[in-house]
Every structure is written in structure tokens, then in C-alpha cells.
Enzyme design. Structure first.
Site, PDB file in Angstrom:
ATOM      1  CE1 TYR A   1      58.010  89.860  33.650  1.00  0.00           C
ATOM      2  CE2 TYR A   1      56.862  89.059  31.692  1.00  0.00           C
ATOM      3  CZ  TYR A   1      57.211  90.093  32.535  1.00  0.00           C
ATOM      4  OH  TYR A   1      56.778  91.361  32.279  1.00  0.00           O
TER       5      TYR A   1
ATOM      6  CE  LYS B   1      55.971  92.384  36.894  1.00  0.00           C
ATOM      7  NZ  LYS B   1      56.687  93.552  37.497  1.00  0.00           N
TER       8      LYS B   1
END
Length: 512
Positions: free
Chosen positions: A240, A244
Site C-alpha cells: 500500500y 502510494k
């Protein structure tokens, strides 16, 4: 440079504006859509990018997943019988997908749509810590690229706001500054991140898996493991935050000529007060412990109670986003990063949450008895290090599991189902510990000087009513009161369906 704001500036700024929002079906997206419609009913149009086969299906998704949720309760009360007509007038579903170039729109749609957009709010993301690498890359990396590319095609565009996460910083200690990522930058010395090479690796791996006639389950597992492996190779804790960070790199590289603000919230929690206290959806980082403790499925967890946890209510994040858009809308060269966090100006330790939780459940014991009676819960046990937790789990869980496995073999598989169930739970808890360790043992503090300057401008130029509407100062929060009276009750109220899905799929718990 932050522009001054007159008394009606924030709410007034959104009057007659056409706004494209991605990620509107997510928790933060709902808070944002509701807030804009409530404080500025004269907004021209909210275009919500929705994955759906057709417009009618998109409208249904908006009705069931956005405007039909309880957070719109106050807005419904304000408009009464006219609510549905108001929503029909203000919200326009846009069938598309950020994973596709131009969102999958054809040229005629793109040309007609792009000429009307004043603001783009890029909030769509997959937030699972243990997501498939291909899915996370398509959404968090290529999705950011596609939004930026589209933004450059909007002649009236005044602002592109992108929602990231403060934890792109990795597992740093000390004060973490509000600074951008450069292309190729990593968190591990001696490595260089080539985004194009990562995409090629994903495609190559998938081709090889398909060539070997791998099942969907095998492909899914392999892509998840690849994401974690690549993230850790470059110094990030999980897929994640890794993806990002890459998304931010592409925006930094491509945004020239497009005014841009990047907002990096920490762990987002339930609303503090706007439109009402305690609204939330999903089981987020700290909430899995609260939910598990309430259900008596979790009696211990990893956390150093002396460390600071950085949490911020969802309504404060949205207020900061809206004020930031106004402050930088007149600067076509705008490019700034905001940490929307609490650890620097109003730090809260895990001990505060633990104490609030113990007192709450002592005063309000949940119905966990066999016959639905209320049962007093024992205090949760916390382990300060992963080593001590693993030792505890090995003695109390792994060893008994191995013994049960031997007994099962001796008795010709009588306990096979139980062995499988216990083993699944053990692996789940091990994975949970591994994924959450970088957050519950985090030793950094997020600098928010940019946000502090924004607060000072807001406080100087806004009247009292508007300052109250757009409050994002964490110093106004009494953490003990917030956890006891707002957040924990909110988690328990909204957790039922989320907790059910979490128990079935470990991926769903890993949200920030």
C-alpha cells in the site's frame, strides 16, 4: 504561497464550481461529498467517477454506497422531501475507471466533460496493506498518472488535490518533514526505483504464471507476495504505502503547469463532530483491536503503550482539504504537501487509547455471554516488541497446534477440520502482527508546519462560524474524551458487517 481568505471564502469558493471526485464510495470520499453539498448547496456539479457497466448502475451505486449512508442524515433533514431532487441536480455519475487511460472515456465524452471541470479531487486508492501488486500498481500508481494526465486537459482547472498517506515516509524516527518524493527515490540506501521496470516485472510475472497454467488462487498469492517483496526491497513496509509513494513520484514528475496539493493524512478515524460525532465505515488500523476485544476474539496485541499513535478524525481531514484548495487556487504554480496529522501538535500515546478502551468496556460491557448476557472483559495484554509477542504465540498457540496436529495424525484425521481452522487463525494473527508492526511500533512524528501556516491564515481571515465549520486543529481534541465518548462507540456501532467480512478475509482489515 498561501492566499488570504475572506469571511465567506471557503464555503463561497465552491459556489458554481464543477468538481470531479474519484474515490467517492470510500470512507473519506463520503465525508467529502456530504460536506461540500451541505456547506455549499450552490455548488454547480459533483462528478463522481464510478466503476459500473452503465449510468443506471452507477446511479444505483451512488444511492446505495454514498448518499444512502447515515452520514447524509443531516443533509436529508435539511432538505426534507426535496433531498432526492437536490442530489439528482448536484451529483452526476461518471462511468469510468482510474486504472484506464482517460478513465476509459471515448474522445467525445472526454472533450465534453473536461471543459467543465474546475477542481479535481483524487481520492481513489486501494488501501489494503497486503494487496495484489498488479491491482495496487494499477490503482495507486497508474491511477495517479491518469488523473494528472486528465487534469492537464481541463482548460478551466484551478486545483488538483491528491490524497496520499503520511506513512509513505516509511519507518523513520524523529521529525518527518512535508517534502516530496523525487523520481527513483527509495528508503533503502543503494537502491534506485524505476517505475517502468516495476510495471514490466508485474506483466512478466503474470505472463509466466499464466503460461504455467496457474490457478487464480496461485496467481493471487504470487502477486501479493511479489508486492510485499518489492516494497521491502526498496524500504517500504507494505504494498500500500509503496505504491502510494510511487503515485506521488509520478505526480511530482508530471504535474508541471497544473496547480497541485498533496494531502497526507495519518490514520483516519471516525468523525469528531461534523456532520455529527462518531460516524465511520470500515475497520481501520486501531479499530481491529477494539472490534476484536469487544467480540473477545482478541485478548492481546502488539503495541508499545509509550509510543505515539498518529490518528486524525475524518472530518478534520476533509476540512483541511477544502481550506487547502481555496488557499492555493489562485496560484497556477502551486505545489505543496500537507501532513494532516496529530503527532507533532497534540500527540496521543497508545496508553490513552488502551485506558479509554478498558474504562469504556468496564462501564459498558458488551453482550458476549452464551445467552446474550453482558460479560466483564479482562484487560487486553500488550507486547512491546515483536520478539516477545512471537515467543508468547509460539508457547501458547503454535506448540499446542503442533501437538493437536500429532494427535490428529494418530487418530487418522479426526481433528482435521479443527486443525485447519486453528492453523488458519494462527496464520491470520501472524500476518496481522507482521503488517501492523510498522504502525504500532512507529517512532516518528510528522511535521505539519505547512498545515500550521494554513491554520493561521484560516484563523485570521475567517469568521467564527466558518472557522468552526472548517476546523482541522488537532489541539482542539481531548483524546481521552474522543476515544471514550466518540470513537469507540462509533466503532461498535458500525463494525458489525465490517467485522464479519474481516473474519473471512484478512485483506480487508489492513486499511488506513
Amino acid at each position: 504561497m498561501i492566499a488570504g481568505m475572506d469571511a465567506d471564502s471557503v464555503a463561497g469558493y465552491f459556489r458554481s464550481k464543477s468538481i470531479l471526485i474519484t474515490g467517492s464510495t470510500g470512507f473519506l470520499g463520503k465525508v467529502l461529498v456530504e460536506k461540500i453539498l451541505r456547506v455549499q448547496p450552490d455548488v454547480k456539479k459533483l462528478f463522481l467517477l464510478i466503476r459500473a457497466p452503465d449510468v443506471e448502475s452507477a446511479k444505483l451505486r451512488i444511492q446505495t454506497e454514498v448518499t444512502g449512508r447515515e452520514i447524509f442524515r443531516v443533509l436529508k433533514e435539511n432538505h426534507g422531501v426535496g433531498f432526492d431532487n437536490f442530489i439528482e441536480e448536484k451529483i452526476c455519475p461518471l462511468v469510468g475507471n482510474i486504472m484506464k487511460e482517460n478513465f476509459g472515456l471515448d474522445n467525445s465524452q472526454l472533450k465534453e466533460f473536461s471543459k467543465d471541470i474546475d477542481i479535481i479531487i483524487s481520492g481513489a486508492a486501494t488501501t489494503n496493506f497486503f494487496e495484489r501488486y498488479d491491482v495496487a500498481f494499477d490503482t495507486n500508481v497508474l491511477g495517479a498518472k491518469h488523473v494528472c494526465t486528465f487534469a492537464k486537459k481541463c482548460p478551466k482547472l484551478k486545483m488538483l488535490l491528491h490524497v496520499s498517506t503520511a506513512y509513505v515516509a516509511g519507518e523513520k524516527e524523529g521529525l518527518i518533514l512535508e517534502k516530496p518524493f523525487l523520481m527513483g527515490e527509495t528508503l533503502r540506501v543503494g537502491t534506485y526505483l524505476d517505475i517502468e521496470s516495476e510495471l514490466n516485472l508485474i506483466n512478466k510475472t503474470k505472463r509466466e504464471l499464466i503460461a504455467n497454467c496457474s490457478t487464480d488462487k496461485v496467481v493471487r498469492k504470487a502477486m501479493k507476495e511479489l508486492g510485499l517483496k518489492r516494497a521491502r526491497h526498496f524500504g517500504w513496509a507494505n504494498t500500500y504505502v509503496f505504491t502510494k509513494a510511487m503515485g506521488e513520484m509520478l505526480l511530482e514528475h508530471l504535474h508541471e503547469g497544473c496547480p497541485m496539493v498533496i494531502v497526507r493524512p495519518s490514520i483516519i478515524t471516525s468523525t469528531l463532530k461534523d456532520p455529527f460525532p462518531g460516524w465511520m465505515e470500515g475497520i481501520r488500523t486501531i479499530d481491529i483491536v477494539i472490534a476484536g476485544y469487544a467480540k473477545q476474539t482478541m485478548s492481546f496485541f502488539l503495541a508499545d503503550l509509550d509510543l505515539i499513535m498518529d490518528v486524525i478524525p475524518g472530518d478534520m481531514v476533509v476540512s483541511a482539504m477544502m481550506v487547502a484548495m481555496v488557499a492555493h487556487s489562485k496560484d497556477q504554480q502551486a505545489h505543496i504537501i500537507y501532513h494532516v496529522t496529530s503527532s507533532h501538535h497534540n500527540p496521543a500515546t497508545y496508553a490513552i487509547l488502551a485506558d479509554s478502551g478498558h474504562r469504556y468496556f468496564f462501564d459498558n460491557p458488551p453482550c458476549t455471554g452464551r445467552n446474550g448476557e453482558r460479560v466483564r472483559l479482562k484487560k487486553m495484554r500488550f507486547f512491546r516488541t515483536t520478539t516477545s509477542l512471537r515467543l508468547y504465540m509460539a508457547i501458547n498457540y503454535k506448540l499446542p497446534l503442533e501437538m493437536l496436529h500429532l494427535v490428529n495424525i494418530t487418530l487418522c484425521g479426526v481433528f482435521s477440520r479443527r486443525c485447519s481452522e486453528y492453523n488458519r487463525k494462527y496464520r491470520f494473527l501472524t500476518l496481522l502482527t507482521e503488517l501492523y508492526a510498522p504502525y504500532v511500533l512507529f517512532k516518528g512524528r510528522f511535521d505539519d508546519n505547512n498545515l500550521e501556516r494554513l491554520r493561521m491564515v484560516r484563523n485570521k481571515d475567517q469568521n467564527n462560524n466558518e472557522a468552526c465549520w472548517f476546523d482541522f486543529d488537532p489541539r482542539s481534541i481531548n483524546w481521552d474524551d474522543y476515544f471514550y465518548n466518540v470513537h469507540i462507540p462509533g466503532v461498535l456501532k458500525y463494525m458489525q458487517t465490517e467485522l464479519h467480512s474481516t473474519s473471512q478475509n484478512s485483506n480487508d482489515v489492513a486499511r488506513l
